[in-house]
Design a protein around this motif. Structure first.
Motif, PDB file in Angstrom:
ATOM      1  N   MET A  94       0.840  -1.151   0.143  1.00  0.00           N
ATOM      2  CA  MET A  94      -0.106  -0.038  -0.048  1.00  0.00           C
ATOM      3  C   MET A  94       1.017   1.276   0.137  1.00  0.00           C
ATOM      4  O   MET A  94       1.991   1.177   0.586  1.00  0.00           O
ATOM      5  N   THR A  95       0.458   2.352  -0.564  1.00  0.00           N
ATOM      6  CA  THR A  95       1.118   3.669  -0.680  1.00  0.00           C
ATOM      7  C   THR A  95       0.516   4.493   0.742  1.00  0.00           C
ATOM      8  O   THR A  95      -0.401   4.155   1.204  1.00  0.00           O
ATOM      9  N   PRO A  96       1.436   5.278   0.886  1.00  0.00           N
ATOM     10  CA  PRO A  96       0.784   6.142   2.141  1.00  0.00           C
ATOM     11  C   PRO A  96      -0.590   6.729   1.998  1.00  0.00           C
ATOM     12  O   PRO A  96      -1.277   7.013   2.774  1.00  0.00           O
ATOM     13  N   ARG A  97      -0.873   7.221   0.478  1.00  0.00           N
ATOM     14  CA  ARG A  97      -2.055   7.749   0.089  1.00  0.00           C
ATOM     15  C   ARG A  97      -3.247   6.356   0.631  1.00  0.00           C
ATOM     16  O   ARG A  97      -4.173   6.989   1.126  1.00  0.00           O
ATOM     17  N   ASP A  98      -2.953   5.541   0.208  1.00  0.00           N
ATOM     18  CA  ASP A  98      -3.948   4.249   0.582  1.00  0.00           C
ATOM     19  C   ASP A  98      -4.314   4.428   2.041  1.00  0.00           C
ATOM     20  O   ASP A  98      -5.560   4.156   2.524  1.00  0.00           O
ATOM     21  N   TRP A  99      -3.265   4.430   2.640  1.00  0.00           N
ATOM     22  CA  TRP A  99      -3.433   4.346   4.321  1.00  0.00           C
ATOM     23  C   TRP A  99      -4.160   5.566   4.824  1.00  0.00           C
ATOM     24  O   TRP A  99      -5.160   5.452   5.586  1.00  0.00           O
ATOM     25  N   SER A 100      -3.838   6.669   4.271  1.00  0.00           N
ATOM     26  CA  SER A 100      -4.538   7.875   4.659  1.00  0.00           C
ATOM     27  C   SER A 100      -6.182   7.767   4.398  1.00  0.00           C
ATOM     28  O   SER A 100      -6.867   8.474   5.057  1.00  0.00           O
ATOM     29  N   SER A 101      -6.506   6.901   3.512  1.00  0.00           N
ATOM     30  CA  SER A 101      -7.797   6.813   3.239  1.00  0.00           C
ATOM     31  C   SER A 101      -8.517   5.722   3.848  1.00  0.00           C
ATOM     32  O   SER A 101      -9.584   5.855   4.095  1.00  0.00           O
ATOM     33  N   PRO A 121     -17.908   0.751   2.101  1.00  0.00           N
ATOM     34  CA  PRO A 121     -16.969   1.684   1.611  1.00  0.00           C
ATOM     35  C   PRO A 121     -15.759   1.145   0.696  1.00  0.00           C
ATOM     36  O   PRO A 121     -15.369  -0.007   1.211  1.00  0.00           O
ATOM     37  N   ARG A 122     -15.563   1.529  -0.383  1.00  0.00           N
ATOM     38  CA  ARG A 122     -14.638   0.706  -1.427  1.00  0.00           C
ATOM     39  C   ARG A 122     -13.184   0.598  -0.853  1.00  0.00           C
ATOM     40  O   ARG A 122     -12.715  -0.565  -1.123  1.00  0.00           O
ATOM     41  N   PRO A 123     -12.559   1.477  -0.255  1.00  0.00           N
ATOM     42  CA  PRO A 123     -11.127   1.390   0.402  1.00  0.00           C
ATOM     43  C   PRO A 123     -11.296   0.169   1.295  1.00  0.00           C
ATOM     44  O   PRO A 123     -10.103  -0.694   1.156  1.00  0.00           O
ATOM     45  N   GLU A 164     -11.161  -3.034  -0.909  1.00  0.00           N
ATOM     46  CA  GLU A 164     -10.289  -3.300  -1.683  1.00  0.00           C
ATOM     47  C   GLU A 164      -8.895  -3.843  -0.826  1.00  0.00           C
ATOM     48  O   GLU A 164      -7.997  -4.434  -1.292  1.00  0.00           O
ATOM     49  N   HIS A 165      -8.928  -3.494   0.210  1.00  0.00           N
ATOM     50  CA  HIS A 165      -7.856  -3.820   1.286  1.00  0.00           C
ATOM     51  C   HIS A 165      -8.516  -4.494   2.212  1.00  0.00           C
ATOM     52  O   HIS A 165      -8.037  -4.383   3.575  1.00  0.00           O
ATOM     53  N   ILE A 166      -9.386  -5.598   2.343  1.00  0.00           N
ATOM     54  CA  ILE A 166      -9.915  -6.138   3.123  1.00  0.00           C
ATOM     55  C   ILE A 166      -9.103  -7.181   3.963  1.00  0.00           C
ATOM     56  O   ILE A 166      -9.249  -7.145   5.361  1.00  0.00           O
ATOM     57  N   GLY A 167      -7.990  -7.690   3.233  1.00  0.00           N
ATOM     58  CA  GLY A 167      -7.078  -8.487   4.183  1.00  0.00           C
ATOM     59  C   GLY A 167      -6.452  -7.646   5.163  1.00  0.00           C
ATOM     60  O   GLY A 167      -6.112  -8.114   6.425  1.00  0.00           O
ATOM     61  N   SER A 168      -5.997  -6.340   5.074  1.00  0.00           N
ATOM     62  CA  SER A 168      -5.440  -5.591   6.045  1.00  0.00           C
ATOM     63  C   SER A 168      -6.603  -5.221   7.288  1.00  0.00           C
ATOM     64  O   SER A 168      -6.288  -5.260   8.487  1.00  0.00           O
ATOM     65  N   VAL A 169      -7.820  -5.204   6.821  1.00  0.00           N
ATOM     66  CA  VAL A 169      -8.887  -5.020   7.722  1.00  0.00           C
ATOM     67  C   VAL A 169      -8.865  -6.129   8.751  1.00  0.00           C
ATOM     68  O   VAL A 169      -9.159  -6.138   9.911  1.00  0.00           O
ATOM     69  N   THR A 223     -17.833 -12.904  -0.351  1.00  0.00           N
ATOM     70  CA  THR A 223     -17.778 -11.622   0.757  1.00  0.00           C
ATOM     71  C   THR A 223     -17.307 -12.146   2.085  1.00  0.00           C
ATOM     72  O   THR A 223     -16.844 -11.496   3.007  1.00  0.00           O
ATOM     73  N   LEU A 224     -17.754 -13.378   2.620  1.00  0.00           N
ATOM     74  CA  LEU A 224     -17.628 -13.919   3.938  1.00  0.00           C
ATOM     75  C   LEU A 224     -16.413 -14.236   4.125  1.00  0.00           C
ATOM     76  O   LEU A 224     -15.638 -13.866   5.661  1.00  0.00           O
ATOM     77  N   LEU A 225     -15.679 -14.458   3.287  1.00  0.00           N
ATOM     78  CA  LEU A 225     -14.093 -14.768   3.547  1.00  0.00           C
ATOM     79  C   LEU A 225     -13.174 -13.479   2.560  1.00  0.00           C
ATOM     80  O   LEU A 225     -11.915 -13.821   2.969  1.00  0.00           O
ATOM     81  N   GLY A 226     -13.897 -12.318   2.034  1.00  0.00           N
ATOM     82  CA  GLY A 226     -13.065 -11.323   1.886  1.00  0.00           C
ATOM     83  C   GLY A 226     -12.282 -11.601   0.768  1.00  0.00           C
ATOM     84  O   GLY A 226     -11.007 -11.258   0.883  1.00  0.00           O
ATOM     85  N   LEU A 227     -13.017 -12.355  -0.388  1.00  0.00           N
ATOM     86  CA  LEU A 227     -11.946 -12.863  -1.369  1.00  0.00           C
ATOM     87  C   LEU A 227     -12.641 -12.260  -2.629  1.00  0.00           C
ATOM     88  O   LEU A 227     -13.989 -12.078  -2.822  1.00  0.00           O
ATOM     89  N   ASN A 228     -11.780 -12.254  -3.773  1.00  0.00           N
ATOM     90  CA  ASN A 228     -12.228 -11.989  -5.151  1.00  0.00           C
ATOM     91  C   ASN A 228     -12.779 -13.237  -5.668  1.00  0.00           C
ATOM     92  O   ASN A 228     -11.893 -14.029  -5.819  1.00  0.00           O
TER      93      ASN A 228
END
Length: 240
Positions: free
Chosen positions: A1-8, A30-32, A35-40, A83-88
């Motif tokens: 992730m870029t610093p911009r992604d973290w700030s969002s 929310p899309r962010p 898109e980064h559901i693994g980090s969540v 969605t339940l496992l946070g996968l595409n």
């Protein structure tokens, strides 16, 4: 992730906990977060996220917000296995294993956090989703059902013979079988009633012993012979 992604990502995660009704989660908002559901998920388990600039004072707050997202979005009623496992849909097997382990750690009763409750069937649903996505055949059936809008063909959790044995053991009968059984019982009861019930007075046979007929006695104690009409002896003598 870029610093911009973290700030969002981090402000969006905290905002979703405060006002979840502002986002249409069925459209992956929310899309962010999607898109980064693994980090969540890593934040929800309390594990460190590489490159995430989180101050120690904000760590507990972010963890609580991440667990709220997992509970209300990923584990919401009717959520699909992806969605339940946070996968595409084009996920890699390694990502499936990683997300499955994270979700089991979050929802398994052995890892519950005091004062926090997950849905009662959360761990079961996670296991079922992992079973479906691990099988290419089941995953293809699910993707086809989503594409056509047709309901998925249900798969029994037990083999058919086992289900039949369990139904027989539990005394299960189909409505048609119950109706046939009731009709047979009624016929048998009617036949038994006809066999044991009396059929009026005509059906009762009484045998009486015949008594000898006592005729009148003569003055000397002998039987009185019947009187014959005049001419009877002559007619009887003339008959051959």
């Amino acid at each position: 992730m870029t610093p911009r992604d973290w700030s969002s990502l981090l402000p969006t995660l905290l905002d979703f906990e405060r006002s979840p009704g502002r986002y249409r989660v069925v459209l992956r908002e929310p899309r962010p977060l999607f898109e980064h559901i693994g980090s969540v998920m890593l934040l929800a388990t309390g594990r460190p996220v590489e490159g995430l600039p989180v101050a120690p004072a904000n760590g507990l707050e972010l963890r609580r917000a991440a667990r709220f997202f997992v509970r209300t979005v990923m584990l919401r009623p009717g959520a699909d296995p992806f969605t339940l496992l946070g996968l595409n849909p084009d996920f890699e097997p390694a990502r499936l294993r990683e997300h499955y382990r994270l979700m089991i750690r979050l929802t398994h009763p052995d890892f519950e956090v005091a004062g926090e409750c997950w849905p009662a069937d959360a761990a079961t649903r996670v296991n079922l989703a992992h079973d479906l996505l691990s099988s290419p055949e089941k995953r293809a059936d699910h993707a086809g059902a989503l594409h056509t809008g047709a309901p998925m063909r249900p798969r029994p959790l037990l083999p058919r013979p086992a289900l039949a044995r369990d139904n027989e053991r539990a005394g299960w009968w189909s409505p048609r079988a119950k109706l046939a059984l009731a009709g047979t019982g009624a016929v048998l009861m009617a036949v038994a009633f006809l066999l044991i019930s009396p059929i009026g007075n005509e059906g009762n046979l009484t045998v009486h012993r015949a008594l000898p007929v006592q005729g009148p006695e003569s003055p000397d104690g002998g039987p009185v012979l019947p009187q014959r009409a005049p001419g009877t002896l002559e007619r009887e003598a003339l008959q051959p």
